[in-house]
Scaffold this motif. Sequence first.
Motif, PDB file in Angstrom:
ATOM      1  N   PHE B 322       0.839  -1.219   0.000  1.00 29.59           N
ATOM      2  CA  PHE B 322       0.000   0.000   0.000  1.00 29.59           C
ATOM      3  C   PHE B 322       0.861   1.252   0.000  1.00 29.59           C
ATOM      4  CE2 PHE B 322       0.394  -1.528   4.340  1.00 29.59           C
ATOM      5  CZ  PHE B 322       0.818  -0.405   5.038  1.00 29.59           C
ATOM      6  N   THR B 323       0.308   2.249  -0.614  1.00 25.97           N
ATOM      7  CA  THR B 323       0.976   3.551  -0.641  1.00 25.97           C
ATOM      8  C   THR B 323       0.327   4.428   0.418  1.00 25.97           C
ATOM      9  OG1 THR B 323      -0.475   4.084  -2.475  1.00 25.97           O
ATOM     10  CG2 THR B 323       1.794   3.586  -3.000  1.00 25.97           C
ATOM     11  N   LEU B 324       1.113   5.380   0.840  1.00 22.55           N
ATOM     12  CA  LEU B 324       0.678   6.197   1.983  1.00 22.55           C
ATOM     13  C   LEU B 324       0.224   7.573   1.509  1.00 22.55           C
ATOM     14  CD1 LEU B 324       3.741   5.332   4.255  1.00 22.55           C
ATOM     15  CD2 LEU B 324       1.433   4.355   4.413  1.00 22.55           C
ATOM     16  N   ALA B 325      -0.830   7.991   2.155  1.00 17.94           N
ATOM     17  CA  ALA B 325      -1.284   9.357   1.892  1.00 17.94           C
ATOM     18  C   ALA B 325      -0.525  10.347   2.785  1.00 17.94           C
ATOM     19  CB  ALA B 325      -2.790   9.456   2.174  1.00 17.94           C
ATOM     20  N   SER B 326      -0.011   9.838   3.884  1.00 20.31           N
ATOM     21  CA  SER B 326       0.810  10.672   4.753  1.00 20.31           C
ATOM     22  C   SER B 326       1.892   9.804   5.379  1.00 20.31           C
ATOM     23  CB  SER B 326      -0.041  11.280   5.872  1.00 20.31           C
ATOM     24  OG  SER B 326      -0.555  10.247   6.697  1.00 20.31           O
ATOM     25  N   ALA B 327       3.008  10.472   5.683  1.00 18.67           N
ATOM     26  CA  ALA B 327       4.123   9.711   6.247  1.00 18.67           C
ATOM     27  C   ALA B 327       4.701  10.480   7.420  1.00 18.67           C
ATOM     28  CB  ALA B 327       5.179   9.475   5.180  1.00 18.67           C
ATOM     29  N   PRO B 328       4.036  10.440   8.551  1.00 27.70           N
ATOM     30  CA  PRO B 328       4.505  11.201   9.704  1.00 27.70           C
ATOM     31  C   PRO B 328       5.892  10.794  10.153  1.00 27.70           C
ATOM     32  CG  PRO B 328       2.534   9.879  10.233  1.00 27.70           C
ATOM     33  CD  PRO B 328       2.815   9.675   8.806  1.00 27.70           C
ATOM     34  N   GLU B 329       6.270   9.559   9.986  1.00 34.12           N
ATOM     35  CA  GLU B 329       7.577   9.083  10.426  1.00 34.12           C
ATOM     36  C   GLU B 329       8.689   9.736   9.615  1.00 34.12           C
ATOM     37  OE1 GLU B 329       8.127   7.359  13.049  1.00 34.12           O
ATOM     38  OE2 GLU B 329      10.303   7.264  12.721  1.00 34.12           O
ATOM     39  N   LEU B 330       8.382   9.971   8.336  1.00 31.81           N
ATOM     40  CA  LEU B 330       9.366  10.627   7.482  1.00 31.81           C
ATOM     41  C   LEU B 330       9.665  12.029   7.987  1.00 31.81           C
ATOM     42  CD1 LEU B 330       8.751   9.858   3.688  1.00 31.81           C
ATOM     43  CD2 LEU B 330      10.775   9.413   5.071  1.00 31.81           C
ATOM     44  N   GLU B 331       8.563  12.691   8.377  1.00 32.10           N
ATOM     45  CA  GLU B 331       8.718  14.057   8.890  1.00 32.10           C
ATOM     46  C   GLU B 331       9.602  14.058  10.129  1.00 32.10           C
ATOM     47  OE1 GLU B 331       5.012  15.963   9.657  1.00 32.10           O
ATOM     48  OE2 GLU B 331       5.970  17.846  10.276  1.00 32.10           O
ATOM     49  N   ALA B 332       9.412  13.048  10.963  1.00 32.37           N
ATOM     50  CA  ALA B 332      10.234  12.931  12.164  1.00 32.37           C
ATOM     51  C   ALA B 332      11.689  12.726  11.789  1.00 32.37           C
ATOM     52  CB  ALA B 332       9.736  11.767  13.010  1.00 32.37           C
ATOM     53  N   ILE B 333      11.894  11.937  10.765  1.00 34.09           N
ATOM     54  CA  ILE B 333      13.289  11.695  10.320  1.00 34.09           C
ATOM     55  C   ILE B 333      13.909  13.001   9.843  1.00 34.09           C
ATOM     56  CG2 ILE B 333      14.663  10.603   8.517  1.00 34.09           C
ATOM     57  CD1 ILE B 333      12.825   8.178   8.749  1.00 34.09           C
ATOM     58  N   TYR B 334      13.111  13.730   9.024  1.00 32.98           N
ATOM     59  CA  TYR B 334      13.661  14.975   8.487  1.00 32.98           C
ATOM     60  C   TYR B 334      13.973  15.949   9.631  1.00 32.98           C
ATOM     61  CZ  TYR B 334      13.381  13.998   3.548  1.00 32.98           C
ATOM     62  OH  TYR B 334      13.618  13.485   2.322  1.00 32.98           O
ATOM     63  N   ALA B 335      13.069  15.999  10.624  1.00 32.55           N
ATOM     64  CA  ALA B 335      13.302  16.906  11.766  1.00 32.55           C
ATOM     65  C   ALA B 335      14.561  16.507  12.503  1.00 32.55           C
ATOM     66  CB  ALA B 335      12.098  16.852  12.706  1.00 32.55           C
ATOM     67  N   GLN B 336      14.717  15.213  12.693  1.00 34.72           N
ATOM     68  CA  GLN B 336      15.896  14.710  13.397  1.00 34.72           C
ATOM     69  C   GLN B 336      17.149  14.977  12.567  1.00 34.72           C
ATOM     70  OE1 GLN B 336      15.386  10.662  14.606  1.00 34.72           O
ATOM     71  NE2 GLN B 336      17.333  10.610  15.711  1.00 34.72           N
ATOM     72  N   ALA B 337      17.009  14.801  11.267  1.00 33.95           N
ATOM     73  CA  ALA B 337      18.147  15.046  10.389  1.00 33.95           C
ATOM     74  C   ALA B 337      18.537  16.517  10.440  1.00 33.95           C
ATOM     75  CB  ALA B 337      17.792  14.626   8.962  1.00 33.95           C
ATOM     76  N   ALA B 338      17.510  17.357  10.427  1.00 32.20           N
ATOM     77  CA  ALA B 338      17.785  18.803  10.449  1.00 32.20           C
ATOM     78  C   ALA B 338      18.495  19.179  11.740  1.00 32.20           C
ATOM     79  CB  ALA B 338      16.477  19.571  10.309  1.00 32.20           C
ATOM     80  N   ARG B 339      18.008  18.627  12.812  1.00 33.62           N
ATOM     81  CA  ARG B 339      18.646  18.913  14.099  1.00 33.62           C
ATOM     82  C   ARG B 339      20.091  18.422  14.097  1.00 33.62           C
ATOM     83  NH1 ARG B 339      13.873  17.216  16.353  1.00 33.62           N
ATOM     84  NH2 ARG B 339      14.731  15.169  16.886  1.00 33.62           N
ATOM     85  N   ALA B 340      20.256  17.240  13.588  1.00 35.97           N
ATOM     86  CA  ALA B 340      21.604  16.682  13.564  1.00 35.97           C
ATOM     87  C   ALA B 340      22.511  17.538  12.708  1.00 35.97           C
ATOM     88  CB  ALA B 340      21.546  15.250  13.032  1.00 35.97           C
ATOM     89  N   MET B 341      21.971  18.025  11.591  1.00 30.06           N
ATOM     90  CA  MET B 341      22.783  18.854  10.698  1.00 30.06           C
ATOM     91  C   MET B 341      23.130  20.180  11.377  1.00 30.06           C
ATOM     92  SD  MET B 341      20.734  17.920   7.227  1.00 30.06           S
ATOM     93  CE  MET B 341      21.365  19.259   6.248  1.00 30.06           C
ATOM     94  N   GLN B 342      22.124  20.713  12.071  1.00 29.40           N
ATOM     95  CA  GLN B 342      22.350  21.977  12.781  1.00 29.40           C
ATOM     96  C   GLN B 342      23.411  21.780  13.860  1.00 29.40           C
ATOM     97  OE1 GLN B 342      20.855  24.797  11.740  1.00 29.40           O
ATOM     98  NE2 GLN B 342      22.163  25.917  13.219  1.00 29.40           N
ATOM     99  N   ASP B 343      23.244  20.707  14.599  1.00 33.63           N
ATOM    100  CA  ASP B 343      24.232  20.408  15.646  1.00 33.63           C
ATOM    101  C   ASP B 343      25.620  20.263  15.040  1.00 33.63           C
ATOM    102  OD1 ASP B 343      22.215  20.460  17.458  1.00 33.63           O
ATOM    103  OD2 ASP B 343      22.059  18.253  17.696  1.00 33.63           O
TER     104      ASP B 343
END
Lengths: 386, 369
Positions: B322-343
């Motif tokens: 199945f394909t997803l209409a939303s991917a909240p986990e991805l958003e969490a990854i991106y947020a974590q990635a952004a934080r990691a990049m900022q750090d």
Amino acid sequence: MRQLIYLAVALLLIVTIAYAKDDEDQVTYSDFTLNIGDRIDIGDYRAELIEIQSVKDGIAVMRISKVNGALDEQRAFLQNSANNFQGGSDSGGITITVTDIFDDQSAKVRVEYKESLGTAKKRTSERPAAMLNVPILSVQKSFDKNHISVGDEVKVTITVKNIGTGRAQDIKAEDLPPLPEFSYVVGYPPKIKDALDPGESDSAVYVMNAVKEGSIRVPAIQVSYTDSKKNVKSNNSEPFNILINPKSKANLILTLRPSGPITVDGKGMLNVSLSNQGEASATKVKVEGDIKPSDGLVATGLDKSFFEILPGMKENYSIELSGKKPGNYTVTLRSSFFGGDGAMIQEGRTEVVVLDREYKYLYLLLIIPVIIIVAWMYKRYREYKY
Amino acid sequence: MLNVLMLGVGQCGNRILDAINKEAFGGGGASKLAKYYLRPKFPSRVETLAINTAINDLKELKFTTAKDRLHVPNLHGVGANRNVGKQAFMDNRDVIMGEIEKRGDFDVAFVITSTSGGTGSSFSPLLINELKRQYRNITVITIAVLPFREEGSIYLQNAAFSMRELMDVEAEGIILADNQYMKRFSGDIASAYDKINSMIAQRLLFLIESLDSEMLSVTDLGDFKTVMNGGLRIGTLGFYKADRKNPSVKDAIENSLKPGNLLYPANVTDDAARAMIIVQGSREHLDVDEITKEMEKLSSCAGHVFKGIVVKKGHPKVLSIFTLASAPELEAIYAQAARAMQDEKEKRVRARKQLDDAFAHIEDLEEIY
């Protein structure tokens, strides 16, 4: 005295002259070899050899004649017996003696005569020699084989041929004595026709058996005969030597050569060779065989027979063997035969091995799959090796 | 018969591809020696190719033939640097595409890659573009593996940028697998990787087999493309195999959709856009009414559900895509990635400042010998 001496001398001269006169007509002699028809001329005398009546008895016939016809006499002369004609040589005649008779055709003649008759001369006859009826027999004695062994039969052939011109009569063959080295089987003593015409021949065969070894001299055979005048003649064959070998025997060597080990249900050959290494033929040869143990090896053509195997010859044949059970088998062949000294037996044997069935190359059933598997795995290993 | 190309790019992609090859030898039951005496048994014509810049990663593969391993020469890997990786791809594009071209023409290609590594995350978007350019009608599905979150900032950063690029390319869709989500299957990391790789391999082969089978109820590559085009064009796979104790096909379908059996954390009821349910099993286990009821139930929440039924001896096996209409986990990854990049950025600035301060001590001084 003187006169007496003259007288004695005169008498001596007279006697000497008288004796000298007597010495001038002395008896002399001449020897001549005459053939029939030849003659001797002495003065007016003629002596002609007419015929030889008997060589054996020494009788020759001569004709004595004189030119003026005062003498014409045909007389038989006994050998070495002097015959006087017209008083003999002492009386002015002649004395004739046949001193030797050579053969039917010639003789030696002595003529004695007074020297006054002149010199005796031989006159050879111009007549052709008359064809005489003289038989001559040639004799031959021969054996049919050169090598004789004890026990061998020998055929002896006596051949008599009249090679003369006259008929031979009262023919007698004398083949004596019988040889102790032989036993006479048949035909002895040899019989020859009583009479043989010129060119005619006769033979006699007798068979004897050699019984004793050794070197012997075979004596000649003598043939006696008479001619038409009953003159007894004889001839004989040439004696010869012969060697009688010890008794010859057949020596049959039986050789068995198997082709090799046989596998169960496999086939093999047993080559048999019968070699006669003896001096005599092996006859009525019969080969029989057996196999021990009796089960497990089957042989085809084990028994065989041969009528004769000559000395130095060989007979070969093969026996087919078929293995049924593994094991060691003894094949024994016995050949019975007659080989010059009665019945004989020879034996030969050999070992034949029947092997367990050989599963040849069976190991390949294991090795090949293993090789294939290993090769396959190596190939796959190479495929996946990075 | 489908012509399938499976490309494993980078270390993660290579390992999953190796697991697929292993699965073709008989799956988890296959011994290490199976490759020596068996032939890989793919349901369709499947060509595999493992691509990597690190030769040691290629050497680690056990069930992939040497000819199916392509080393892109770039020293020993790209060092998780996507820029280096992209340059390496461009430098060796002809070699890579030539190697693929040798394997013939394809209906569908699966590009299996980690989003966080160097080679896979940088090569895959470029490779997909090349595939789409070279094979006009090919369906390209990306199997993208998300990293463990604690693996480090570079991996998170790579995952974030790589996912964005993968979304931008013309691939028919992305199937996500989340290592972080699946590591619960095993205690240690190594066995977790093996398990995850095996799960992905099993599901992909099931999918290929089903798409290439005579079905009682037909689904095909077109339906699959439609499903993958739904929602965010990001999907995942769920799988369940019933057993003798509970051979119910209804339960099997429900279980295949449960979060515990998915490759990526999702709530099918809430997040699914389109779905495809493929059921395989013996005819006695395949109650069409029950299957239909389950499909209808799923359709009420997911926009459209394709149904495929394959009759094959065994207890029911269900693969849900199945394909997803939303991917909240991805958003969490991106947020974590952004934080990691900022750090990372702040750390770098601080370090630079400290270094500059250190250098300041010797400013105006000359070396004395």
